[in-house]
Design an enzyme around this catalytic site. Structure first.
Site, PDB file in Angstrom:
ATOM      1  N   GLU A  59     -21.062  -9.246  11.199  1.00  0.00           N
ATOM      2  CA  GLU A  59     -21.473  -8.549  12.279  1.00  0.00           C
ATOM      3  C   GLU A  59     -22.610  -7.521  12.509  1.00  0.00           C
ATOM      4  O   GLU A  59     -22.097  -6.421  12.734  1.00  0.00           O
ATOM      5  CB  GLU A  59     -20.273  -7.847  12.975  1.00  0.00           C
ATOM      6  CG  GLU A  59     -18.976  -8.973  13.322  1.00  0.00           C
ATOM      7  CD  GLU A  59     -17.727  -8.205  13.937  1.00  0.00           C
ATOM      8  OE1 GLU A  59     -17.647  -6.989  13.856  1.00  0.00           O
ATOM      9  OE2 GLU A  59     -16.837  -8.886  14.252  1.00  0.00           O
TER      10      GLU A  59
ATOM     11  N   GLU B  15     -12.776 -14.533  12.705  1.00  0.00           N
ATOM     12  CA  GLU B  15     -11.850 -13.750  12.952  1.00  0.00           C
ATOM     13  C   GLU B  15     -11.476 -13.518  14.367  1.00  0.00           C
ATOM     14  O   GLU B  15     -12.121 -13.857  15.368  1.00  0.00           O
ATOM     15  CB  GLU B  15     -12.452 -12.179  12.848  1.00  0.00           C
ATOM     16  CG  GLU B  15     -12.637 -11.628  11.194  1.00  0.00           C
ATOM     17  CD  GLU B  15     -13.592 -10.335  11.342  1.00  0.00           C
ATOM     18  OE1 GLU B  15     -13.106  -9.422  12.270  1.00  0.00           O
ATOM     19  OE2 GLU B  15     -14.290  -9.935  10.225  1.00  0.00           O
TER      20      GLU B  15
END
Ligand code: BG6
Length: 444
Positions: free
Chosen positions: A162, A348
């Site tokens: 990320e 995720e």
């Protein structure tokens, strides 16, 4: 005919090193910047965390009993290379080889992130961290060691977890030099992430031609509040800032000028050296990994420039104010797949709660089952629409340290009873997920 989850679909679960391993200074491991950021008032929850370091055998056994086909975890740079450069810590390498042994024993495919926030602290102290281009080469060195030591025992590598969320929200040790310093350097840091990603992709292809590698984005869909065209422009603008800017850079080697302009008052521009953009453009990822938790709603404050976020009146929110929006995961899959045409892994997706074990020693997390079920149903619809989704890992496998709220904010399928020697207690969601995996999504 409706398409189902493919037969070889990678059903799995996710953790990261600094959030789950504990043992932060054991067997030669040095501290990472992320270790410091989770220490408050002298208490470092991550010193023990879920204690995966000492429980990995039992944890992987439970994972196998759940029927998992894959496990997504990360390699801790300061466990493998304590100073971030130079000497290797063979105990650290041995630990990950043992983890891989266990996974192999149960035929579980490893998906491994090379950088999940835990920069070795010495690299911050010596070089100032990621804002220094030198760290890119040191990261590449670390990748080389991992590719050499673990080779194609790891089937999927992910580069940097990320970069988008890191840049948008900071923290995770990026701001150890102070908030102002971080704001000033954020585009420079991001450029270094992009080069580090590209170099790691190329090196992996060179050293391990059979292995797949790609980036991990934390995607947040942004909806307009109304059909007012200005609201749509506001939504687009925010989505450009938090989503497209990163995807275009990491996947196409292209800087979106509108976003660069927006940053120009507070941040220095990326320092682009000759060859950088070609390097990024030509490093072809094999897969895209996406983390999904929530969506946002934007509206225009009546000028073409002003925009704000507002609560979504159609969704519920978690205790921490995140919109629970299962359709958003389908929106994300469509958007990314039909723009980049690459296989996608969800690495995720999950919901947190404050949880305790009931008197019957059970954790009945029915809200988590609802959350996972509704999101997986939307994934199935996306597959039916033609999206090449090859796997899904919920966040998280074990209760672990949330990046924002420590151990209080629990995500796991397995409860960690820290008051009772970190006993592992599978929650209701663990047994539910087991059934879903067993029926290849049939029981959704
Ligand atoms: C993702 C990160 O952004 O969000 C995870 O990759 C993190 O490391 C997860 O734990 C949830 O965020 P939080 O702040 O609730 O832990």
């Amino acid at each position: 005919m409706k398409k189902e989850f493919p037969e070889n679909f990678l059903w799995g679960s996710s953790i990261s090193a600094y959030q789950a391993e504990g043992a932060i200074t054991e067997d030669g491991k040095a501290l990472s910047v992320a270790d410091l950021s989770t220490c408050k008032n002298g208490i470092c929850q991550n010193a023990v965390s879920s204690d995966f370091y000492h429980h990995y055998k039992d944890d992987i056994k439970l994972l196998a009993e759940m029927g998992a086909k894959t496990f997504r975890f990360s390699l801790s740079w300061p466990r493998i290379m304590p100073q971030g450069e130079g000497e290797l810590n063979f105990k650290g390498i041995e630990f990950y080889n043992h983890v891989l042994d266990e996974l192999e024993k149960y035929h579980i495919t490893p998906i491994v992130t090379l950088f999940h926030y835990d920069l070795p602290l010495p690299l911050f102290e010596k070089y100032g961290g990621w804002k220094n281009r030198k760290v890119v080469d040191l990261f590449l060195n670390f990748c080389k060691v991992c590719f050499q030591e673990f080779g194609d025992r790891i089937h999927y590598y992910l580069t940097i977890n990320e970069p988008d969320i890191l840049l948008m929200y900071g923290g995770h040790g990026l701001d150890l030099g102070g908030e102002e310093d971080f704001q000033k350097h954020k585009l420079i840091i991001n450029h270094h992430f992009a080069i580090a990603h590209a170099k790691a992709v190329n090196l992996c292809h060179e050293m391990l031609p059979k292995v797949k590698i790609g980036p991990v984005f934390g995607y947040v869909p942004v909806y307009p509040r109304t059909s007012n065209p200005l609201d749509m422009m506001a939504a687009n603008k925010i989505s450009d800032i938090q989503n497209s800017f990163f995807q275009e850079l990491f996947l196409n080697g292209f800087y979106m000028e509108n976003v660069l302009n927006m940053y120009s008052r507070k941040s220095e521009m990326p320092i682009i050296i000759k060859g950088d953009m070609e390097l990024i453009k030509n490093a072809k990822s094999d897969i895209i990994a996406l983390n999904y938790y929530k969506s946002d709603v934007a509206y225009s404050s009546n000028t073409d420039q002003g925009y704000q976020l507002i609560a979504n009146q159609y969704t519920k929110q978690t205790k921490w104010g995140w919109d629970i929006d299962s359709i958003g995961i389908r929106y994300m899959l469509h958007d990314v797949y039909y723009r980049y045409h690459m296989p996608i892994l969800i690495t995720e997706n999950g919901i947190a709660e404050i949880e305790e074990i009931g008197s019957d020693s059970l954790v009945e997390d029915l809200y988590r089952i609802d959350f996972l079920r509704s999101h997986l149903l939307e994934c199935k619809k996306a597959i039916d629409d033609g999206v090449e989704l090859i796997g899904y890992c919920n966040w998280s496998y074990l209760d672990l340290i949330s990046t924002s709220h420590g151990f209080e904010k629990r995500y796991g399928l397995i409860y960690i009873d820290e008051k009772n020697n970190n006993k592992r207690i599978p929650k209701s969601s663990y047994f539910w997920y087991k059934d879903i995996i067993k029926t290849n999504g049939g029981k959704l």
